[in-house]
Design a protein around this motif. Structure first.
Motif, short mmCIF file in Angstrom:
data_model
loop_
_atom_site.label_atom_id
_atom_site.label_comp_id
_atom_site.label_asym_id
_atom_site.label_seq_id
_atom_site.Cartn_x
_atom_site.Cartn_y
_atom_site.Cartn_z
N LEU A 278 8.27 -10.32 1.14
CA LEU A 278 8.83 -8.95 0.90
C LEU A 278 10.10 -8.87 0.21
O LEU A 278 11.09 -9.39 0.74
CB LEU A 278 8.70 -8.18 2.41
N PRO A 279 10.37 -8.20 -0.93
CA PRO A 279 11.53 -8.35 -1.72
C PRO A 279 12.70 -7.91 -0.76
O PRO A 279 12.61 -6.74 -0.20
CB PRO A 279 11.30 -7.51 -3.00
N ARG A 280 13.90 -8.35 -1.03
CA ARG A 280 15.11 -7.78 -0.27
C ARG A 280 16.15 -7.46 -1.11
O ARG A 280 16.86 -6.45 -0.96
CB ARG A 280 15.65 -8.79 0.74
N ASP A 281 16.40 -8.47 -2.00
CA ASP A 281 17.64 -7.97 -3.23
C ASP A 281 17.00 -6.81 -3.88
O ASP A 281 16.01 -6.28 -4.12
CB ASP A 281 17.48 -9.11 -4.15
N PRO A 282 18.21 -5.79 -3.92
CA PRO A 282 18.22 -4.57 -4.60
C PRO A 282 17.22 -4.60 -6.00
O PRO A 282 16.48 -3.62 -6.34
CB PRO A 282 19.48 -3.75 -4.86
N ASP A 283 17.70 -5.38 -6.91
CA ASP A 283 17.06 -5.62 -8.12
C ASP A 283 15.58 -6.00 -8.07
O ASP A 283 14.86 -5.23 -8.75
CB ASP A 283 17.76 -6.79 -8.98
N ILE B 90 8.81 -2.29 -6.89
CA ILE B 90 8.18 -0.95 -6.79
C ILE B 90 7.40 -0.63 -8.25
O ILE B 90 6.52 0.00 -8.37
CB ILE B 90 9.43 0.14 -6.56
N ALA B 91 8.23 -1.02 -9.34
CA ALA B 91 7.70 -0.80 -10.68
C ALA B 91 6.50 -1.28 -10.94
O ALA B 91 5.51 -0.80 -11.56
CB ALA B 91 8.67 -1.13 -11.81
N ALA B 92 6.53 -2.50 -10.40
CA ALA B 92 5.02 -3.35 -10.69
C ALA B 92 3.96 -2.60 -10.09
O ALA B 92 2.81 -2.54 -10.45
CB ALA B 92 5.22 -4.84 -10.28
N LEU B 93 4.32 -2.57 -8.68
CA LEU B 93 3.17 -1.75 -7.85
C LEU B 93 2.73 -0.52 -8.35
O LEU B 93 1.38 -0.06 -8.33
CB LEU B 93 3.62 -1.69 -6.38
N GLN B 94 3.69 0.27 -8.67
CA GLN B 94 3.33 1.50 -9.34
C GLN B 94 2.58 1.58 -10.73
O GLN B 94 1.87 2.59 -11.13
CB GLN B 94 4.50 2.55 -9.01
N GLN B 95 2.86 0.92 -11.46
CA GLN B 95 2.47 0.65 -12.79
C GLN B 95 0.97 -0.13 -12.86
O GLN B 95 0.41 0.08 -13.82
CB GLN B 95 3.46 -0.09 -13.75
N GLY C 13 12.41 5.00 -7.25
CA GLY C 13 12.17 3.77 -7.89
C GLY C 13 13.46 2.95 -8.27
O GLY C 13 13.59 1.80 -8.42
N THR C 14 14.71 3.76 -8.11
CA THR C 14 16.07 3.23 -8.27
C THR C 14 16.93 3.74 -7.41
O THR C 14 16.88 4.61 -7.16
CB THR C 14 16.34 3.27 -9.84
N ASP D 225 0.96 -1.29 -0.18
CA ASP D 225 -0.09 -0.02 0.05
C ASP D 225 0.81 1.04 -0.10
O ASP D 225 0.51 2.23 -0.57
CB ASP D 225 -0.89 0.05 1.32
N VAL D 226 1.81 1.35 0.56
CA VAL D 226 2.67 2.41 1.00
C VAL D 226 3.65 2.71 -0.42
O VAL D 226 3.51 3.99 -1.12
CB VAL D 226 3.94 2.23 1.88
N VAL D 227 4.00 1.55 -1.16
CA VAL D 227 4.56 1.79 -2.33
C VAL D 227 3.68 2.28 -3.42
O VAL D 227 4.08 3.32 -4.08
CB VAL D 227 5.13 0.49 -3.22
N ARG D 228 2.50 2.03 -3.40
CA ARG D 228 1.41 2.56 -4.34
C ARG D 228 1.06 4.03 -3.88
O ARG D 228 0.91 4.78 -4.95
CB ARG D 228 0.31 1.64 -4.48
N THR D 229 1.27 4.31 -2.70
CA THR D 229 0.97 5.72 -2.17
C THR D 229 1.99 6.70 -2.49
O THR D 229 1.83 7.97 -2.58
CB THR D 229 0.56 5.63 -0.75
#
Length: 515
Positions: free
Chosen positions: A498-503, A509-514, A350-351, A263-267
């Motif tokens: 919950l992802p941990r690796d930087p990639d 982030i990209a998937a949630l925000q797109q 995002g990066t 939710d936070v990443v989308r916001t």
């Protein structure tokens, strides 16, 4: 104002003045009408709560430890937030653990273990346990509509004695019967009295009741304090190893927390560049906590930029700027009161920048090193040592240590801890820092057992004002925190979704925000 009106106001008791806003009629006609024509409250059989099959074992452990002593475990009273409004009630964790009561049940309740003869105790133990609480008043009483703290008209219905007894598998009695139950036959053991063990500083009224009884029966109050401390310690240690019901509650809390992070990443795009953007992040997570759980397990840390270097930044009033990192440390508390505790450090745009990624990778490697040593039989403190050794090595590689790596890692050095001054792990459960009153030899020096749940959370924090590091590092704070269950063969990352690796974080982030 007339003198008669002034006299009337002056004669009103101070304790009654908080109710002035109610403007409740006092006529007998009103009282009689309010007491009439209400549907009869529903009664009947209530199914046994699943937790009841576990709480009796926890109570049995208390009974074994304190045989022949009366044990008193209060839930605690409501806590005033402002004038005549209370915080949402949360019982003391030991009370919740031993009864199975979560959410907002039951203010002022007290669990009493009464010592009995051998063979008469609950489940073969040395005690009969009884839950004392204030049952709901009838709808024909003034409390029903006039008591803003306990009246059903104000705060809703409460369970009956019969309902809790059936659901929890425990005796229940009216709170009005508590005083004689606690004080009867109390006194020094050497003269035939019953020793009382009290979970202190939970309910001041119960503290006063027990202390008065001790004074009146010649019991030394100072020595009793140390006995009470042993009870507090034991109740904390009893939660070091979770049973299967508790583990399931932890899984639920973690799952809701993962959704809250999404939710936070989308916001986040709406929060960037806005005044109090951190508050938007905090609010997005809080909405999930209230939707799927009882509340937050602790105040959310939504720290952007240099605020991420402040370990317990909970003011959350600053802007979030493009290119910064957002350190989000948050957990959902389930209705059972078990809480998750997760942290991710999120690139706001995002990066990761190259230096941000370098620091992030060092923290991730430290976390992975900690995970790799977790298994039954090792000491709890070894987890921390594994993590900080990796961090020290990276700091040395970057030329930031003022001494050799060997000297920094020595007990006399510890220079690397300037940038990670906290511990790597803490136990987790009903409290976000669970089992905190446990003895050192069972906590820091304790041996891992299957069923233990704790965090792994290394970090690096380079403050803007830190002149011991090059400017490129300043203002970067990174922490990665996961919740870990010790298994028979090693460790399970409860928060692995919950992802941990930087990639993976950037792709997440990209998937949630797109989407």
């Amino acid at each position: 104002m007339t003198s008669e009106a002034q006299t009337s106001e002056d004669s009103q008791q101070l304790k009654d003045r908080v109710n002035n806003r109610s403007q409740r009629p006092q006529s007998e006609a009103f009282k009689q009408f309010m007491a009439s024509q209400w549907a009869t409250p529903q009664t009947g059989d209530h199914s046994r709560d699943a937790v009841a099959d576990y709480t009796w074992r926890r109570r049995r452990a208390v009974s074994e430890r304190f045989a022949e002593e009366r044990v008193v475990i209060p839930a605690g009273p409501p806590k005033v937030r402002s004038n005549d409004t209370d915080y949402r009630f949360r019982p003391h964790s030991a009370f919740a653990h031993l009864t199975g009561l979560g959410v907002d049940h039951e203010p002022n309740a007290v669990l009493v273990f009464e010592p009995v003869d051998e063979g008469e105790g609950d489940h073969g133990g040395h005690h009969q346990a009884t839950l004392y609480f204030k049952p709901m008043a009838g709808r024909n009483t003034e409390e029903f509509y006039a008591d803003a703290r306990y009246g059903e008209f104000w705060v809703g219905p409460r369970p009956s004695l019969e309902e809790f007894s059936q659901r929890l598998g425990i005796r229940t009695k009216d709170l009005d019967e508590l005083e004689p139950a606690v004080t009867k036959d109390a006194g020094a053991v050497e003269i035939g009295g019953t020793r009382i063990r009290l979970l202190r500083e939970v309910d001041l009224n119960v503290d006063a009741l027990v202390d008065t009884s001790r004074i009146n029966t010649g019991v030394d109050v100072e020595s009793s304090d140390s006995l009470d401390a042993e009870l507090t310690e034991f109740c904390s240690e009893l939660r070091l190893v979770k049973d299967s019901w508790e583990v399931e509650q932890m899984r639920r809390s973690v799952a809701s927390t993962v959704t809250g992070f999404e939710d936070v990443v989308r916001t986040l795009p709406q929060a960037v560049g806005r005044d109090r953007g951190e508050r938007m992040v905090e609010g997005a997570f809080f909405a999930r906590a209230r939707l799927e759980g009882n509340d937050l397990g602790y105040d959310t840390i939504a720290a952007s930029g240099n605020n991420a270097t402040i370990l317990h930044w909970i003011r959350n009033y600053d802007r979030i700027e493009p290119g910064e990192l957002l350190l989000l440390d948050a957990g959902v508390e389930a209705d059972s009161l078990y809480t998750a505790d997760l942290t991710r450090t999120i690139p706001v745009s995002g990066t990761f920048s190259p230096v941000q990624r370098k620091v992030y990778q060092a923290v991730l490697d430290a976390a992975d090193a900690a995970f790799s040593v977790v298994k039954p039989g090792i000491m709890f403190r070894e987890i921390h040592q594994a993590a900080v050794t990796v961090l020290a090595e990276r700091l040395n590689d970057w030329g930031l240590l003022p001494v050799s790596l060997q000297e920094a890692l020595s007990p006399q050095g510890q220079h690397h801890r300037r940038w990670m001054p906290h511990g790597t792990s803490h136990h987790l459960g009903l409290d976000v820092h669970d089992c905190a009153q446990a003895k050192r030899e069972l906590y820091l020096d304790g041996i891992l057992e299957p069923g233990m749940v704790f965090t792994i959370e290394p970090g690096l924090y380079f403050k803007n004002e830190d002149l011991a590091v090059p400017e490129e590092y300043r203002g970067i704070g990174v922490r990665i925190e996961d919740d870990v269950l010790v298994t028979e063969s090693g460790a399970e990352n409860l928060s692995a979704e919950l992802p941990r690796d930087p990639d993976d974080v950037e792709a997440w982030i990209a998937a949630l925000q797109q989407g």
